[in-house]
Design a protein around this motif. Structure first.
Motif, PDB file in Angstrom:
ATOM      1  N   GLN A 222       0.832  -1.206   0.000  1.00  0.00           N
ATOM      2  CA  GLN A 222       0.000   0.000   0.000  1.00  0.00           C
ATOM      3  C   GLN A 222       0.861   1.247   0.000  1.00  0.00           C
ATOM      4  OE1 GLN A 222      -2.577  -0.459   3.398  1.00  0.00           O
ATOM      5  NE2 GLN A 222      -3.562  -2.300   2.583  1.00  0.00           N
ATOM      6  N   ALA A 223       1.961   1.203   0.753  1.00  0.00           N
ATOM      7  CA  ALA A 223       2.880   2.344   0.805  1.00  0.00           C
ATOM      8  C   ALA A 223       3.550   2.563  -0.550  1.00  0.00           C
ATOM      9  CB  ALA A 223       3.934   2.120   1.889  1.00  0.00           C
ATOM     10  N   VAL A 224       3.871   1.465  -1.234  1.00  0.00           N
ATOM     11  CA  VAL A 224       4.483   1.578  -2.558  1.00  0.00           C
ATOM     12  C   VAL A 224       3.518   2.254  -3.528  1.00  0.00           C
ATOM     13  CG1 VAL A 224       5.311   0.292  -4.565  1.00  0.00           C
ATOM     14  CG2 VAL A 224       6.036  -0.387  -2.268  1.00  0.00           C
ATOM     15  N   VAL A 225       2.286   1.762  -3.575  1.00  0.00           N
ATOM     16  CA  VAL A 225       1.275   2.318  -4.492  1.00  0.00           C
ATOM     17  C   VAL A 225       1.075   3.810  -4.239  1.00  0.00           C
ATOM     18  CG1 VAL A 225      -1.168   2.264  -5.130  1.00  0.00           C
ATOM     19  CG2 VAL A 225       0.076   0.119  -4.813  1.00  0.00           C
ATOM     20  N   ALA A 226       1.121   4.214  -2.970  1.00  0.00           N
ATOM     21  CA  ALA A 226       0.887   5.611  -2.610  1.00  0.00           C
ATOM     22  C   ALA A 226       2.058   6.523  -2.975  1.00  0.00           C
ATOM     23  CB  ALA A 226       0.619   5.720  -1.108  1.00  0.00           C
ATOM     24  N   ASN A 227       3.206   5.921  -3.353  1.00  0.00           N
ATOM     25  CA  ASN A 227       4.401   6.747  -3.573  1.00  0.00           C
ATOM     26  C   ASN A 227       5.042   6.595  -4.947  1.00  0.00           C
ATOM     27  OD1 ASN A 227       5.447   8.176  -0.878  1.00  0.00           O
ATOM     28  ND2 ASN A 227       4.462   6.243  -0.304  1.00  0.00           N
ATOM     29  N   VAL A 228       4.326   6.001  -5.899  1.00  0.00           N
ATOM     30  CA  VAL A 228       4.925   5.814  -7.227  1.00  0.00           C
ATOM     31  C   VAL A 228       4.312   6.735  -8.276  1.00  0.00           C
ATOM     32  CG1 VAL A 228       5.612   3.442  -6.769  1.00  0.00           C
ATOM     33  CG2 VAL A 228       3.368   3.890  -7.797  1.00  0.00           C
ATOM     34  N   HIS A 229       3.449   7.649  -7.858  1.00  0.00           N
ATOM     35  CA  HIS A 229       2.893   8.680  -8.745  1.00  0.00           C
ATOM     36  C   HIS A 229       2.234   8.098  -9.995  1.00  0.00           C
ATOM     37  CE1 HIS A 229       5.108  11.348  -6.114  1.00  0.00           C
ATOM     38  NE2 HIS A 229       6.229  10.718  -6.412  1.00  0.00           N
ATOM     39  N   GLY A 230       1.453   7.039  -9.787  1.00  0.00           N
ATOM     40  CA  GLY A 230       0.679   6.489 -10.896  1.00  0.00           C
ATOM     41  C   GLY A 230       1.392   5.455 -11.745  1.00  0.00           C
ATOM     42  N   ALA A 231       2.651   5.164 -11.452  1.00  0.00           N
ATOM     43  CA  ALA A 231       3.367   4.126 -12.213  1.00  0.00           C
ATOM     44  C   ALA A 231       2.729   2.766 -11.941  1.00  0.00           C
ATOM     45  CB  ALA A 231       4.843   4.104 -11.807  1.00  0.00           C
ATOM     46  N   PRO A 232       2.782   1.851 -12.901  1.00  0.00           N
ATOM     47  CA  PRO A 232       2.170   0.530 -12.685  1.00  0.00           C
ATOM     48  C   PRO A 232       2.848  -0.246 -11.563  1.00  0.00           C
ATOM     49  CG  PRO A 232       3.431   0.567 -14.732  1.00  0.00           C
ATOM     50  CD  PRO A 232       3.362   1.972 -14.250  1.00  0.00           C
ATOM     51  N   VAL A 233       2.037  -0.978 -10.773  1.00  0.00           N
ATOM     52  CA  VAL A 233       2.536  -1.786  -9.660  1.00  0.00           C
ATOM     53  C   VAL A 233       1.963  -3.197  -9.797  1.00  0.00           C
ATOM     54  CG1 VAL A 233       2.582  -2.107  -7.156  1.00  0.00           C
ATOM     55  CG2 VAL A 233       2.696   0.211  -8.115  1.00  0.00           C
ATOM     56  N   VAL A 234       2.820  -4.208  -9.686  1.00  0.00           N
ATOM     57  CA  VAL A 234       2.394  -5.606  -9.710  1.00  0.00           C
ATOM     58  C   VAL A 234       2.845  -6.265  -8.413  1.00  0.00           C
ATOM     59  CG1 VAL A 234       2.578  -7.841 -10.870  1.00  0.00           C
ATOM     60  CG2 VAL A 234       2.539  -5.738 -12.221  1.00  0.00           C
ATOM     61  N   ILE A 235       1.935  -6.982  -7.764  1.00  0.00           N
ATOM     62  CA  ILE A 235       2.265  -7.705  -6.525  1.00  0.00           C
ATOM     63  C   ILE A 235       2.501  -9.171  -6.857  1.00  0.00           C
ATOM     64  CG2 ILE A 235       1.424  -8.410  -4.251  1.00  0.00           C
ATOM     65  CD1 ILE A 235      -0.303  -5.873  -4.230  1.00  0.00           C
ATOM     66  N   ILE A 236       3.668  -9.677  -6.469  1.00  0.00           N
ATOM     67  CA  ILE A 236       3.960 -11.090  -6.688  1.00  0.00           C
ATOM     68  C   ILE A 236       4.694 -11.656  -5.469  1.00  0.00           C
ATOM     69  CG2 ILE A 236       4.263 -10.700  -9.176  1.00  0.00           C
ATOM     70  CD1 ILE A 236       7.277 -11.409  -8.627  1.00  0.00           C
ATOM     71  N   SER A 237       4.787 -12.964  -5.408  1.00  0.00           N
ATOM     72  CA  SER A 237       5.685 -13.633  -4.472  1.00  0.00           C
ATOM     73  C   SER A 237       6.710 -14.368  -5.321  1.00  0.00           C
ATOM     74  CB  SER A 237       4.939 -14.613  -3.569  1.00  0.00           C
ATOM     75  OG  SER A 237       5.864 -15.442  -2.884  1.00  0.00           O
TER      76      SER A 237
END
Length: 364
Positions: A222-237
């Motif tokens: 959640q912190a990553v999404v809030a700080n990447v200014h709209g850049a795409p985010v993918v969650i993986i393990s």
């Protein structure tokens, strides 16, 4: 036409584990210490596309060839890399040669895997990497300006054009902004791209989480999404992806994914988003010999698209027999699509659309 994504991040965030899973090999050594990756590892990965399988089946093709993306596993960057810390500028140079950046961020707790700063803080980790990339660009621009100024004064037209763009970039970097925010007219965009500045490259963030967080993420993601200014985010393990890569059948992989509450692998999503990040689309050629996916950038016109297959196709381009993939599949075959008037003859100014099934007429 090659396109690649450079995988970057701090040491021990899961980059090489991700790369190994992407390529389904152990070619990138994974170890619990910084700089275990001494040379960039390169792997070509098929781009998942259900349309390709369906087209190949309908065309009764002997061979099916997917589109591919190249991924480059680059050694962990540490604070001070831009001034030579760790393996420093060697790896910053490797990043310059890529088309896009895949930034892996550690979003999991594990006492057995050390963190270079001693605590899990993905936002701080991202700032370390982004600062080093920014400083590397700033130094590069500062070093290039004096030489260009000398050449421009002597009347070198090309140096003068590059200097004008570089000066604009320098002002943006001095203001603490990435070079991608430099505003240039259309005729200068090619020059900006040719400068190979790291902060002009598109970025995707990959949050590496524990198995228990792979579906919904956690406070770190959640912190990553809030700080990447709209850049795409993918969650993986990355660990889960490594396990899936060892399974041999699609049925076993799907059963494994279903048990975890997932519909597709995280790696498929990474590859698809990487494809989108680079502004790429796919067109197809289909026949009994082979059905193949071809990679082009959005906005490519038919002759240039034909040139991806062979330069003669572009040089002697006449027209392109074109059927949209959806209409091809709906009709059941190329012949039926032609009978129902779904095939179009497109000329030199036609902008190829994602999913077009094409046959090129040419004469050389």
């Amino acid at each position: 036409m090659g396109f690649n994504c450079g995988i970057v991040g701090l040491p021990n965030v899961g980059k090489s584990t991700l790369f190994n899973a992407l390529t389904a090999t152990a070619s990138a050594e994974s170890a619990n210490y910084p700089f275990c990756t001494i040379e960039p590892n390169v792997g070509r990965i098929a781009v998942p596309d259900e349309r390709l399988k369906k087209l190949s089946t309908m065309a009764h093709s002997a061979v099916t060839i997917p589109a591919q993306l190249e991924f480059v596993d680059i050694a962990g960057i540490v604070k001070g890399a831009s001034s030579g810390e760790g393996l420093g500028n060697k790896f910053l140079a490797n990043i310059r040669e890529t088309d896009a950046i895949l930034h892996v961020v550690r979003c999991f707790e594990n006492d057995d895997i050390t963190h270079v700063s001693g605590k899990i803080d993905p936002v701080s980790d991202m700032e370390v990497i982004n600062t080093e990339l920014f400083l590397a660009d700033l130094e590069s621009v500062e070093n290039r300006i004096p030489n260009l100024q000398k050449k421009a004064k002597s009347g070198d037209k090309q140096s003068k054009e590059i200097l004008e763009v570089l000066t604009k970039v320098y002002e943006v970097l001095k203001a603490g902004k990435p070079a991608i925010q430099t505003e240039v007219p259309d005729e200068e965009k090619d020059i900006l791209k040719q400068l190979q500045l790291i902060t002009t490259k598109p970025v995707m963030y990959v949050c590496n989480v524990a198995e228990s967080d792979v579906v919904s993420g956690n406070e770190y993601t959640q912190a990553v999404v809030a700080n990447v200014h709209g850049a795409p985010v993918v969650i993986i393990s990355a660990e889960i992806e490594a396990e899936i890569a060892l399974l041999t059948s699609d049925e076993d992989k799907m059963a494994f994914l279903n048990d975890l509450g997932l519909h597709e692998t995280g790696l498929n999503r990474v590859v698809k988003r990487g494809y989108e990040l680079l502004g790429l689309i796919t067109y197809f050629t289909a026949g009994e010999k082979e059905t193949r996916a071809w990679t082009i950038t959005k906005g490519t016109k038919a002759p240039a698209a034909a040139g991806v297959i062979h330069t003669d196709f572009e040089r002697g381009f006449i027209c392109a027999e074109t059927i949209s993939c959806s209409e091809y599949l709906e009709c059941g075959s190329e012949q039926e699509a032609k009978k129902s008037g779904k095939m179009r003859l497109e000329g030199k100014d036609y902008v190829v659309q994602d999913g077009d099934v094409m046959h090129f007429r040419f004469n050389v």
